[in-house]
Design an enzyme around this catalytic site. Structure first.
Site, PDB file in Angstrom:
ATOM      1  N   THR A 299       5.179   1.293   1.541  1.00 54.27           N
ATOM      2  CA  THR A 299       6.202   1.302   0.502  1.00 54.27           C
ATOM      3  C   THR A 299       6.633   2.747   0.278  1.00 54.27           C
ATOM      4  O   THR A 299       5.934   3.528  -0.352  1.00 54.27           O
ATOM      5  CB  THR A 299       5.678   0.698  -0.810  1.00 54.27           C
ATOM      6  OG1 THR A 299       5.243  -0.643  -0.568  1.00 54.27           O
ATOM      7  CG2 THR A 299       6.785   0.673  -1.870  1.00 54.27           C
ATOM      8  N   LYS A 374      11.514  -4.427  -2.217  1.00 53.10           N
ATOM      9  CA  LYS A 374      10.082  -4.296  -2.519  1.00 53.10           C
ATOM     10  C   LYS A 374       9.878  -3.442  -3.776  1.00 53.10           C
ATOM     11  O   LYS A 374       9.044  -3.772  -4.641  1.00 53.10           O
ATOM     12  CB  LYS A 374       9.376  -3.653  -1.318  1.00 53.10           C
ATOM     13  CG  LYS A 374       7.916  -3.247  -1.581  1.00 53.10           C
ATOM     14  CD  LYS A 374       7.013  -4.443  -1.768  1.00 53.10           C
ATOM     15  CE  LYS A 374       5.603  -4.055  -2.213  1.00 53.10           C
ATOM     16  NZ  LYS A 374       4.903  -3.153  -1.301  1.00 53.10           N
ATOM     17  N   LYS A 442       2.885   5.150  -8.149  1.00 53.07           N
ATOM     18  CA  LYS A 442       3.869   5.617  -7.172  1.00 53.07           C
ATOM     19  C   LYS A 442       5.048   4.647  -7.082  1.00 53.07           C
ATOM     20  O   LYS A 442       6.211   5.053  -7.010  1.00 53.07           O
ATOM     21  CB  LYS A 442       3.196   5.778  -5.804  1.00 53.07           C
ATOM     22  CG  LYS A 442       4.126   6.195  -4.668  1.00 53.07           C
ATOM     23  CD  LYS A 442       4.484   5.047  -3.730  1.00 53.07           C
ATOM     24  CE  LYS A 442       3.302   4.367  -3.139  1.00 53.07           C
ATOM     25  NZ  LYS A 442       3.638   3.285  -2.177  1.00 53.07           N
TER      26      LYS A 442
END
Length: 490
Positions: A299, A374, A442
């Site tokens: 990601t 995502k 994050k």
């Protein structure tokens, strides 16, 4: 007036957001086609890296004319080697100046056409020698042209008041997934259910896996279980040995994994780690050859994914971004959900791998779309976990029975599995790791950056991010994301 160039001219060549690089105009190899487009281009040999690439004339400047200014464009070892190599050529070609029309020097900022501003990662990684990302193939130009055409397709605008004009101007047209993923034959649908793992027939000769952390370890194991030929590499050797004991082949570097594999999956923690493993010494790019497939399951932000795509395709490789939805358990069980975007032929070639690792996989179109989807979904998951933590902390402070409350919450309500697992962890004060808190923070940071890009207010995400940051500062970064509860209950 732009300078006219000929074969043999020494030039500065500028590719994307990377520094101008010393090169020479050469004749393209017979198997390299000229990219489509109206703007004139020349085939460039890059000194130092010995790569080749097509470069638009507007991004070429005479070497001697701009030597003083552009020789300071980068400071890496490869760049210095490139300068030494071209200077040696200059010494041996006393008449080189006659082949280059001396054009007026422009201010530093106007030497090359301005590209889209990008974050400079060279300071973080200490690897400014990014032109090695380019090499002989017209695929990157063709891909970029195709991407531009896709981005041009817009959804009919909604009626809006003057007060919302600023927000509308930054809104990206909605991706029409069902249209982009339509195939002429119906063998592979956009969404594909997994088959029984032990009945999967590998559709690709050899598979590489780079990164054997929380998710990568499980993904490599499911590929081995489904009888794929797997080569692995990880920065810490103990994790590599664990997978090798299951039947995988051990590589000595990321580059060697790519060289030994038809397609390679990369699963590392964040954008910086991804850039390091791709562009660094012994990295992915050193192993990429025409036809090789590279799939990034990390990601990261869309910009990083596009940079990697551009570098891989410039060397003749194929690229697919494929971030996954799920936890450590789903990775081990092979029940992840995989969101992909990029090269459709690579998506098709990965069918047996995706069947082994997931219960569903979808192709969303151009590079960047899967990553952004995502990030948007992780915003929801992170917010739900933080909200549950806040709810449990309030109930506990009020003297309520949190066990009863959790039982009520998990009785057929939406997000039942997630609420049940995370709520039980908070109730028992036992936090088995499924998704690290530092990665959750994050993801919230990436979501906020995405909101900034499209001028979309995300006040809930901003508040949730602060709580993850607080829990991280308390020392829970390597623990499960549900330990954010500690930040609320102290």
């Amino acid at each position: 007036m732009a300078a006219k160039f000929n074969v043999g001219d020494l030039v500065w060549a500028k590719l994307s957001s990377f520094p101008a690089w010393p090169g020479k105009i050469v004749r393209p190899m017979k198997n390299v086609k000229k990219p489509t487009g109206k703007k004139p281009v020349h085939f460039i040999f890059f000194y130092g890296t010995e790569d080749h690439a097509w470069v638009k004339d507007e991004n070429l400047k005479p070497y001697l004319v701009y030597r003083e200014k552009l020789s300071k464009a980068a400071k890496g070892v490869r760049f210095q080697k490139a300068l030494e190599a071209i200077e040696e050529v200059v010494k041996n070609r006393s008449k080189i100046i006659t082949t280059q029309r001396l054009t007026p020097q422009l201010p530093d900022d106007d030497i090359f056409p301005k590209a889209r501003p990008r974050k400079d990662y060279s300071r973080i990684l200490g690897r400014p020698d990014k032109p090695e990302k380019k090499s002989p193939t017209p695929q990157s130009t063709t891909s970029n042209r195709s991407t531009a055409l896709k981005r041009a397709a817009a959804v009919p605008p909604r009626r809006s008041s003057d007060s919302s004009s600023t927000s509308s101007a930054n809104k990206k047209p909605r991706t029409q997934v069902n249209h982009i993923t339509t195939q002429e034959n119906s063998q592979t649908e956009a969404m594909t259910e997994t088959t029984t793992k032990d009945r999967i027939s590998p559709t690709i000769g050899s598979v590489g896996v780079i990164g054997l952390g929380t998710m990568g370890m499980g993904m490599a194991s499911t590929l081995l279980t489904s009888r794929h030929n797997v080569t692995v590499w990880n920065r810490t050797e103990d994790k590599t040995n664990s997978v090798v004991s299951q039947g995988a082949t051990k590589a000595l570097s990321a580059a060697e994994v790519v060289q030994m594999s038809d397609i390679t999956f990369c699963c590392v923690s964040d954008p910086e780690a991804t850039r390091d493993v791709v562009f660094g010494l012994g990295g992915v790019l050193e192993g990429i050859r025409p036809g090789k497939g590279f799939i990034c399951t990390s990601t990261v932000d869309a910009e990083t994914s596009r940079d990697v795509s551009e570098a891989v395709t410039a060397r003749g490789g194929r690229y697919l971004e494929a971030p996954v939805l799920g936890s450590k358990k789903q990775a081990i069980d092979g029940t992840l959900i995989i969101l992909t975007a990029g090269d459709k032929s690579l998506f098709d070639d990965c069918e047996s791998c995706f069947n082994a690792m997931s219960k569903k996989f979808v192709h969303l179109g151009e590079v960047g779309t899967a990553i952004q989807m995502k990030i948007a979904m992780n915003l929801l998951f992170g917010s739900v976990t933080a909200s549950l933590s806040e709810t449990m902390a309030l109930a506990d402070r009020a003297g309520l029975d949190c066990g009863v409350m959790l039982n009520i919450l998990t009785t057929g309500l939406i997000l039942d599995p997630m609420v049940k697992s995370k709520g039980k962890a908070m109730l028992d004060d036992d936090y088995p790791i499924t998704s690290c808190l530092k990665n959750a923070q994050k993801d919230m940071r990436l979501a906020l950056a995405m909101g900034d890009e499209y001028s979309q207010p995300l006040p809930v995400a901003a508040a949730v991010n602060e709580m993850y940051k607080k829990a991280k500062s308390m020392g829970y970064g390597e623990d499960d994301m549900s330990t954010v509860y500690k930040a609320y209950s102290q």
